[in-house]
Design a protein around this motif. Structure first.
Motif, PDB file in Angstrom:
ATOM      1  N   ALA A 181       0.825  -1.207   0.000  1.00 57.62           N
ATOM      2  CA  ALA A 181       0.000   0.000   0.000  1.00 57.62           C
ATOM      3  C   ALA A 181       0.861   1.259   0.000  1.00 57.62           C
ATOM      4  O   ALA A 181       0.479   2.272  -0.585  1.00 57.62           O
ATOM      5  CB  ALA A 181      -0.938  -0.006   1.200  1.00 57.62           C
ATOM      6  N   ALA A 182       2.018   1.215   0.642  1.00 58.19           N
ATOM      7  CA  ALA A 182       2.895   2.396   0.670  1.00 58.19           C
ATOM      8  C   ALA A 182       3.297   2.783  -0.745  1.00 58.19           C
ATOM      9  O   ALA A 182       3.343   3.967  -1.093  1.00 58.19           O
ATOM     10  CB  ALA A 182       4.132   2.118   1.522  1.00 58.19           C
ATOM     11  N   ILE A 183       3.560   1.778  -1.551  1.00 49.01           N
ATOM     12  CA  ILE A 183       3.942   2.048  -2.940  1.00 49.01           C
ATOM     13  C   ILE A 183       2.751   2.649  -3.691  1.00 49.01           C
ATOM     14  O   ILE A 183       2.866   3.668  -4.364  1.00 49.01           O
ATOM     15  CB  ILE A 183       4.442   0.748  -3.607  1.00 49.01           C
ATOM     16  CG1 ILE A 183       5.732   0.287  -2.911  1.00 49.01           C
ATOM     17  CG2 ILE A 183       4.656   0.958  -5.101  1.00 49.01           C
ATOM     18  CD1 ILE A 183       6.117  -1.146  -3.213  1.00 49.01           C
ATOM     19  N   ALA A 184       1.579   2.024  -3.519  1.00 48.24           N
ATOM     20  CA  ALA A 184       0.394   2.506  -4.246  1.00 48.24           C
ATOM     21  C   ALA A 184       0.003   3.919  -3.818  1.00 48.24           C
ATOM     22  O   ALA A 184      -0.448   4.714  -4.645  1.00 48.24           O
ATOM     23  CB  ALA A 184      -0.774   1.549  -4.016  1.00 48.24           C
ATOM     24  N   LEU A 185       0.179   4.235  -2.531  1.00 52.74           N
ATOM     25  CA  LEU A 185      -0.227   5.555  -2.026  1.00 52.74           C
ATOM     26  C   LEU A 185       0.899   6.576  -2.130  1.00 52.74           C
ATOM     27  O   LEU A 185       0.716   7.743  -1.805  1.00 52.74           O
ATOM     28  CB  LEU A 185      -0.637   5.440  -0.539  1.00 52.74           C
ATOM     29  CG  LEU A 185      -1.889   4.630  -0.219  1.00 52.74           C
ATOM     30  CD1 LEU A 185      -1.981   4.354   1.283  1.00 52.74           C
ATOM     31  CD2 LEU A 185      -3.148   5.364  -0.689  1.00 52.74           C
ATOM     32  N   ASP A 186       2.085   6.110  -2.559  1.00 53.76           N
ATOM     33  CA  ASP A 186       3.286   6.948  -2.559  1.00 53.76           C
ATOM     34  C   ASP A 186       3.438   7.619  -1.196  1.00 53.76           C
ATOM     35  O   ASP A 186       3.631   8.834  -1.075  1.00 53.76           O
ATOM     36  CB  ASP A 186       3.213   8.015  -3.661  1.00 53.76           C
ATOM     37  CG  ASP A 186       4.581   8.685  -3.855  1.00 53.76           C
ATOM     38  OD1 ASP A 186       5.595   8.036  -3.558  1.00 53.76           O
ATOM     39  OD2 ASP A 186       4.607   9.860  -4.266  1.00 53.76           O
ATOM     40  N   ALA A 187       3.333   6.793  -0.164  1.00 57.49           N
ATOM     41  CA  ALA A 187       3.262   7.308   1.204  1.00 57.49           C
ATOM     42  C   ALA A 187       4.576   7.144   1.938  1.00 57.49           C
ATOM     43  O   ALA A 187       5.303   6.172   1.714  1.00 57.49           O
ATOM     44  CB  ALA A 187       2.173   6.558   1.971  1.00 57.49           C
ATOM     45  N   ASP A 251      -2.708   7.432   8.355  1.00 58.35           N
ATOM     46  CA  ASP A 251      -2.840   8.838   7.957  1.00 58.35           C
ATOM     47  C   ASP A 251      -2.866   8.963   6.430  1.00 58.35           C
ATOM     48  O   ASP A 251      -3.690   9.690   5.867  1.00 58.35           O
ATOM     49  CB  ASP A 251      -1.663   9.667   8.489  1.00 58.35           C
ATOM     50  CG  ASP A 251      -1.807   9.942   9.979  1.00 58.35           C
ATOM     51  OD1 ASP A 251      -2.924   9.816  10.505  1.00 58.35           O
ATOM     52  OD2 ASP A 251      -0.781  10.271  10.609  1.00 58.35           O
ATOM     53  N   ALA A 252      -1.943   8.262   5.772  1.00 57.68           N
ATOM     54  CA  ALA A 252      -1.833   8.374   4.312  1.00 57.68           C
ATOM     55  C   ALA A 252      -3.090   7.828   3.648  1.00 57.68           C
ATOM     56  O   ALA A 252      -3.615   8.425   2.686  1.00 57.68           O
ATOM     57  CB  ALA A 252      -0.606   7.613   3.817  1.00 57.68           C
ATOM     58  N   TYR A 253      -3.593   6.729   4.149  1.00 55.47           N
ATOM     59  CA  TYR A 253      -4.791   6.120   3.563  1.00 55.47           C
ATOM     60  C   TYR A 253      -5.999   7.042   3.765  1.00 55.47           C
ATOM     61  O   TYR A 253      -6.765   7.298   2.825  1.00 55.47           O
ATOM     62  CB  TYR A 253      -5.044   4.746   4.193  1.00 55.47           C
ATOM     63  CG  TYR A 253      -6.283   4.081   3.666  1.00 55.47           C
ATOM     64  CD1 TYR A 253      -6.285   3.444   2.425  1.00 55.47           C
ATOM     65  CD2 TYR A 253      -7.469   4.116   4.398  1.00 55.47           C
ATOM     66  CE1 TYR A 253      -7.439   2.865   1.922  1.00 55.47           C
ATOM     67  CE2 TYR A 253      -8.619   3.534   3.912  1.00 55.47           C
ATOM     68  CZ  TYR A 253      -8.613   2.907   2.675  1.00 55.47           C
ATOM     69  OH  TYR A 253      -9.747   2.334   2.185  1.00 55.47           O
ATOM     70  N   ALA A 254      -6.154   7.563   4.997  1.00 53.11           N
ATOM     71  CA  ALA A 254      -7.300   8.428   5.285  1.00 53.11           C
ATOM     72  C   ALA A 254      -7.251   9.694   4.429  1.00 53.11           C
ATOM     73  O   ALA A 254      -8.293  10.223   4.032  1.00 53.11           O
ATOM     74  CB  ALA A 254      -7.327   8.791   6.775  1.00 53.11           C
ATOM     75  N   GLY A 255      -6.049  10.172   4.120  1.00 53.22           N
ATOM     76  CA  GLY A 255      -5.918  11.421   3.358  1.00 53.22           C
ATOM     77  C   GLY A 255      -5.970  11.225   1.847  1.00 53.22           C
ATOM     78  O   GLY A 255      -5.994  12.203   1.101  1.00 53.22           O
ATOM     79  N   ALA A 256      -6.001   9.978   1.396  1.00 55.91           N
ATOM     80  CA  ALA A 256      -5.985   9.709  -0.051  1.00 55.91           C
ATOM     81  C   ALA A 256      -7.402   9.820  -0.625  1.00 55.91           C
ATOM     82  O   ALA A 256      -8.389   9.605   0.084  1.00 55.91           O
ATOM     83  CB  ALA A 256      -5.428   8.313  -0.307  1.00 55.91           C
ATOM     84  N   ASN A 257      -7.496  10.139  -1.921  1.00 56.36           N
ATOM     85  CA  ASN A 257      -8.829  10.179  -2.545  1.00 56.36           C
ATOM     86  C   ASN A 257      -9.314   8.752  -2.836  1.00 56.36           C
ATOM     87  O   ASN A 257      -8.566   7.780  -2.666  1.00 56.36           O
ATOM     88  CB  ASN A 257      -8.831  11.056  -3.807  1.00 56.36           C
ATOM     89  CG  ASN A 257      -7.888  10.521  -4.877  1.00 56.36           C
ATOM     90  OD1 ASN A 257      -7.671   9.307  -4.971  1.00 56.36           O
ATOM     91  ND2 ASN A 257      -7.322  11.405  -5.676  1.00 56.36           N
ATOM     92  N   ASP A 258     -10.576   8.638  -3.268  1.00 55.33           N
ATOM     93  CA  ASP A 258     -11.188   7.317  -3.456  1.00 55.33           C
ATOM     94  C   ASP A 258     -10.367   6.437  -4.402  1.00 55.33           C
ATOM     95  O   ASP A 258     -10.176   5.242  -4.155  1.00 55.33           O
ATOM     96  CB  ASP A 258     -12.611   7.453  -3.998  1.00 55.33           C
ATOM     97  CG  ASP A 258     -13.560   7.964  -2.920  1.00 55.33           C
ATOM     98  OD1 ASP A 258     -13.126   8.076  -1.755  1.00 55.33           O
ATOM     99  OD2 ASP A 258     -14.729   8.251  -3.258  1.00 55.33           O
TER     100      ASP A 258
END
Ligand SMILES: C[S@@+](CC[C@H](N)C(=O)[O-])C[C@H]1O[C@@H](n2cnc3c(N)ncnc32)[C@H](O)[C@@H]1O
Length: 295
Positions: A181-187, A251-258
């Motif tokens: 998920a870190a890669i997908a969210l660039d987090a 935090d990164a997931y909650a702040g990401a768009n749909d």
């Protein structure tokens, strides 16, 4: 900081990563922990129940729940000590304490109270017959100080029983989804290693035993508690979202768009492929059950 990056690029060593921050971090996490706590309970308690059984709280006892979070275990401890006993849940996060108070009220449990306190140096209002913690003691920035404070809060012979995570490499249920998920969210991602405050800080049984012994505990035992993170096909999407919301990428997931959230879930599902079985996915995990008596 670890930032999501293209497959094949090298990640920095865990020791280069920063610490998880205390109160603010957990205040931000409290809403998701509270909302997801019922869904997560089966998984958390696979490791927590053997620890509570080892503590074996008795009717009439006064028990401390360390890093009580949204209060699930404090409510169960209160049931075990009965109306003549008392449970005090302590947590560094005021938001967690508020969630725990709401949970106890909903459950109609009155022999439990909650306090916002840093267990490392706050007044724990002793004495206690026993102390319990489910994944709460690994986040101390100064574990020596924290364990000494807990030892002082226990009556002589009173026991601490706690669940902590074993090593990161024993827990693909955490690192496989998180890295994907870190890669997908660039987090940016912090997964501190042994000795650094975070899920794996107490993963070395020798280090953990030495910390507890130096803090005044005796009869220290550390046992592995293996158990997989089950994800069922029917509820996989929701379960993966739950993992992301309460984990290090919350935090990164909650702040990401749909769309980015969808991409993160898809990346996790792809990464979980090696763990598939006929009913869903079964991803290994190992906790440690530590039991020690105040000298
Ligand atoms: C992984 S959560 C576990 C919550 C709960 N025990 C459960 O199993 O549902 C860790 C909890 O420890 C708390 N915590 C972290 N550092 C703490 C400290 N120094 N003193 C008190 N609580 C702390 C956090 O606020 C958080 O609620």
């Amino acid at each position: 900081m670890l930032r999501g990056r293209a497959m094949g690029e090298r990640y920095p060593a865990a020791m280069d990563l920063p610490e998880i921050d205390g109160r603010e971090f957990w205040d931000r996490r409290a809403e998701a922990w509270d909302r997801r706590s019922d869904a997560l309970e089966g998984f958390s308690d696979m490791y927590g129940a053997p620890v509570m059984d080892a503590l074996d709280p008795q009717p009439g006892q006064r028990i401390l729940d360390i890093g009580c979070g949204p209060g699930t275990t404090a409510v169960e401890l209160a049931r075990r000590v009965g109306p003549g006993g008392q449970v005090v849940g302590v947590d560094i996060s005021g938001e967690m304490v508020a969630a725990a108070e709401r949970r106890a009220e909903r459950a109609g449990v009155t022999n439990v109270s909650f306090r916002m306190v840093d267990v490392q140096d706050g007044d724990l209002e002793p004495p206690f017959d026993g102390a319990y913690s489910r994944f709460g003691i690994m986040f101390f920035t100064d574990p020596a100080r924290g364990f000494a404070n807990i030892a002082r809060a226990l009556r002589p012979g009173g026991r601490l029983a706690a669940a902590v995570w074993s090593r990161l490499e024993d827990n693909p249920w955490m690192f496989v989804p998180t890295l994907a998920a870190a890669i997908a969210l660039d987090a940016e991602l912090s997964l501190p290693g042994p000795g650094q405050p975070g899920p794996f800080s107490l993963a070395d049984p020798t280090h953990l035993t030495a910390l507890l012994t130096d803090a005044g505990f005796v009869d220290v035992s550390v046992e592995p508690v293996p158990g997989p993170r089950r994800i069922t096909t029917a509820s996989a999407d929701d379960e993966v979202r739950s993992l992301l919301e309460v984990g290090p990428l919350g935090d990164a997931y909650a702040g990401a768009n749909d769309a980015a959230q969808e991409a993160a879930v898809a990346a996790v599902m792809g990464a979980l492929e090696p763990y598939a079985d006929p009913e869903g996915w079964s991803v290994p995990g190992v906790a440690l059950r530590v039991v020690a008596a105040a000298g």
